[in-house]
Design a protein around this motif. Sequence first.
Motif, PDB file in Angstrom:
ATOM      1  N   ASP A  66      -7.078   5.714   7.274  1.00  0.00           N
ATOM      2  CA  ASP A  66      -6.563   5.588   5.911  1.00  0.00           C
ATOM      3  C   ASP A  66      -6.232   4.140   5.548  1.00  0.00           C
ATOM      4  OD1 ASP A  66      -6.807   8.303   5.479  1.00  0.00           O
ATOM      5  OD2 ASP A  66      -4.726   8.758   5.969  1.00  0.00           O
ATOM      6  N   ALA A  67      -5.589   3.408   6.465  1.00  0.00           N
ATOM      7  CA  ALA A  67      -5.229   2.017   6.177  1.00  0.00           C
ATOM      8  C   ALA A  67      -6.478   1.167   5.967  1.00  0.00           C
ATOM      9  CB  ALA A  67      -4.378   1.448   7.311  1.00  0.00           C
ATOM     10  N   ILE A  94      -2.414  -4.214   7.778  1.00  0.00           N
ATOM     11  CA  ILE A  94      -2.570  -2.782   7.549  1.00  0.00           C
ATOM     12  C   ILE A  94      -1.985  -2.009   8.717  1.00  0.00           C
ATOM     13  CG2 ILE A  94      -4.631  -3.062   6.117  1.00  0.00           C
ATOM     14  CD1 ILE A  94      -6.313  -2.185   8.531  1.00  0.00           C
ATOM     15  N   ARG A  95      -1.561  -0.785   8.434  1.00  0.00           N
ATOM     16  CA  ARG A  95      -1.066   0.068   9.499  1.00  0.00           C
ATOM     17  C   ARG A  95      -1.090   1.514   9.025  1.00  0.00           C
ATOM     18  NH1 ARG A  95       5.525  -0.883   9.653  1.00  0.00           N
ATOM     19  NH2 ARG A  95       6.021   0.290   7.756  1.00  0.00           N
ATOM     20  N   ASN A  96      -1.059   2.439   9.975  1.00  0.00           N
ATOM     21  CA  ASN A  96      -0.982   3.862   9.671  1.00  0.00           C
ATOM     22  C   ASN A  96       0.357   4.393  10.169  1.00  0.00           C
ATOM     23  OD1 ASN A  96      -3.799   4.875   8.636  1.00  0.00           O
ATOM     24  ND2 ASN A  96      -4.240   3.412  10.274  1.00  0.00           N
ATOM     25  N   ASP A  97       1.044   5.126   9.306  1.00  0.00           N
ATOM     26  CA  ASP A  97       2.355   5.662   9.643  1.00  0.00           C
ATOM     27  C   ASP A  97       2.268   7.165   9.900  1.00  0.00           C
ATOM     28  OD1 ASP A  97       3.687   3.213   9.311  1.00  0.00           O
ATOM     29  OD2 ASP A  97       3.819   3.516   7.147  1.00  0.00           O
ATOM     30  N   ILE A 122       1.991  10.237   2.546  1.00  0.00           N
ATOM     31  CA  ILE A 122       2.312  10.067   1.136  1.00  0.00           C
ATOM     32  C   ILE A 122       1.167  10.638   0.314  1.00  0.00           C
ATOM     33  CG2 ILE A 122       2.607   8.407  -0.740  1.00  0.00           C
ATOM     34  CD1 ILE A 122       4.151   6.655   1.059  1.00  0.00           C
ATOM     35  N   GLU A 123       1.481  11.679  -0.433  1.00  0.00           N
ATOM     36  CA  GLU A 123       0.479  12.269  -1.317  1.00  0.00           C
ATOM     37  C   GLU A 123       0.124  11.265  -2.412  1.00  0.00           C
ATOM     38  OE1 GLU A 123       0.074  16.401  -3.913  1.00  0.00           O
ATOM     39  OE2 GLU A 123       2.013  15.399  -3.752  1.00  0.00           O
ATOM     40  N   GLY A 124      -1.168  11.096  -2.672  1.00  0.00           N
ATOM     41  CA  GLY A 124      -1.582  10.195  -3.736  1.00  0.00           C
ATOM     42  C   GLY A 124      -1.517   8.733  -3.338  1.00  0.00           C
ATOM     43  N   THR A 125      -1.194   7.881  -4.306  1.00  0.00           N
ATOM     44  CA  THR A 125      -1.181   6.426  -4.081  1.00  0.00           C
ATOM     45  C   THR A 125       0.031   5.806  -4.748  1.00  0.00           C
ATOM     46  OG1 THR A 125      -3.602   6.359  -4.014  1.00  0.00           O
ATOM     47  CG2 THR A 125      -2.457   4.281  -4.429  1.00  0.00           C
ATOM     48  N   LEU A 126       0.721   4.949  -4.018  1.00  0.00           N
ATOM     49  CA  LEU A 126       1.872   4.227  -4.540  1.00  0.00           C
ATOM     50  C   LEU A 126       1.589   2.733  -4.385  1.00  0.00           C
ATOM     51  CD1 LEU A 126       5.601   5.084  -3.956  1.00  0.00           C
ATOM     52  CD2 LEU A 126       4.831   2.724  -3.981  1.00  0.00           C
ATOM     53  N   TYR A 158      -1.736   8.398   4.979  1.00  0.00           N
ATOM     54  CA  TYR A 158      -1.031   7.844   6.138  1.00  0.00           C
ATOM     55  C   TYR A 158      -1.128   6.315   6.204  1.00  0.00           C
ATOM     56  CZ  TYR A 158      -0.887  12.636   7.886  1.00  0.00           C
ATOM     57  OH  TYR A 158      -0.664  13.987   8.018  1.00  0.00           O
ATOM     58  N   GLY A 159      -1.878   5.710   5.294  1.00  0.00           N
ATOM     59  CA  GLY A 159      -2.156   4.284   5.382  1.00  0.00           C
ATOM     60  C   GLY A 159      -1.234   3.417   4.548  1.00  0.00           C
TER      61      GLY A 159
END
Length: 282
Positions: A187-188, A246-249, A253-257, A232-233
Amino acid sequence: MDTEKISSESLILLLAQMHKLRLEHGHDCITGTYPKSPKVERLLAESGFFHTLGVRSRKMPGRKLSATRFVKCKSDVEIRSQCIPELRDELLGEDLQMPKPIGKMVFRALSEAMQNVHHHAYQKKQITRLGLKGRWWLGAQLSKRKNFFELTFYDAGVGIPKTLHRKYPLEHIRSILSLLPGMEPDDAQMIKAAVELGRSRTNQSHRGKGLLDIHRLITTVGVGALTIFSRYGQYRYEPLKGGEAIRNDGAFIEGTLIKWELPLDKVVAAFADMDETDDEDL
């Protein structure tokens, strides 16, 4: 009840999730109490959090005028003709007093972000099930003491990693990321690819001008930060701390912030060293 501080990105994400549930199930599906901390309650009131949810703000005794000025939290399902001028007036108006060149860039970036949500963010089943119809949420604040501006923009769609697959062949995405054949980007990495593709598209045509204006502004003046969360990115661009990261947690998070951060005094000083041609080119 024990919350003492809320970051701007947490505020807009909390608002969006509560607002979605109320839209889907009715206003009575979520009830609550006012925060124990007067500082947090003042933040929720002044930022427009209560207003967006239809919650009455209390009159607080001994209320102080906050050193932070807000563009009130907003949510809409379309790009209404009156919405953009309202945002522009708040960004450039007397209350916020943002320098006009910077305010115009933020205004363009928001317009582009809204267009992207309208065309790409949501799948049809999401719109039908939740009645979202391309809904977005935003909030912004300017610390008068630190002269520091933050803007957050959120949609609850499928997220950048999912929409990028539909817009570009996976082979092209891998080449942007310099990944070996057969490797699946996480994702990241997909968010980073979206930034790179958007940057190249901006250089080729007028499309994309706006959303990456802040990225280009940060690059030009060498200060500020751009952070994007999706699924997750997480992608963060901050020149003073090494550029891109960049990192993946573990948290989804649904969608994009999207969050933009600009230290206005340093940005204004950098603008003073540019001529008008440079300003227009940003």
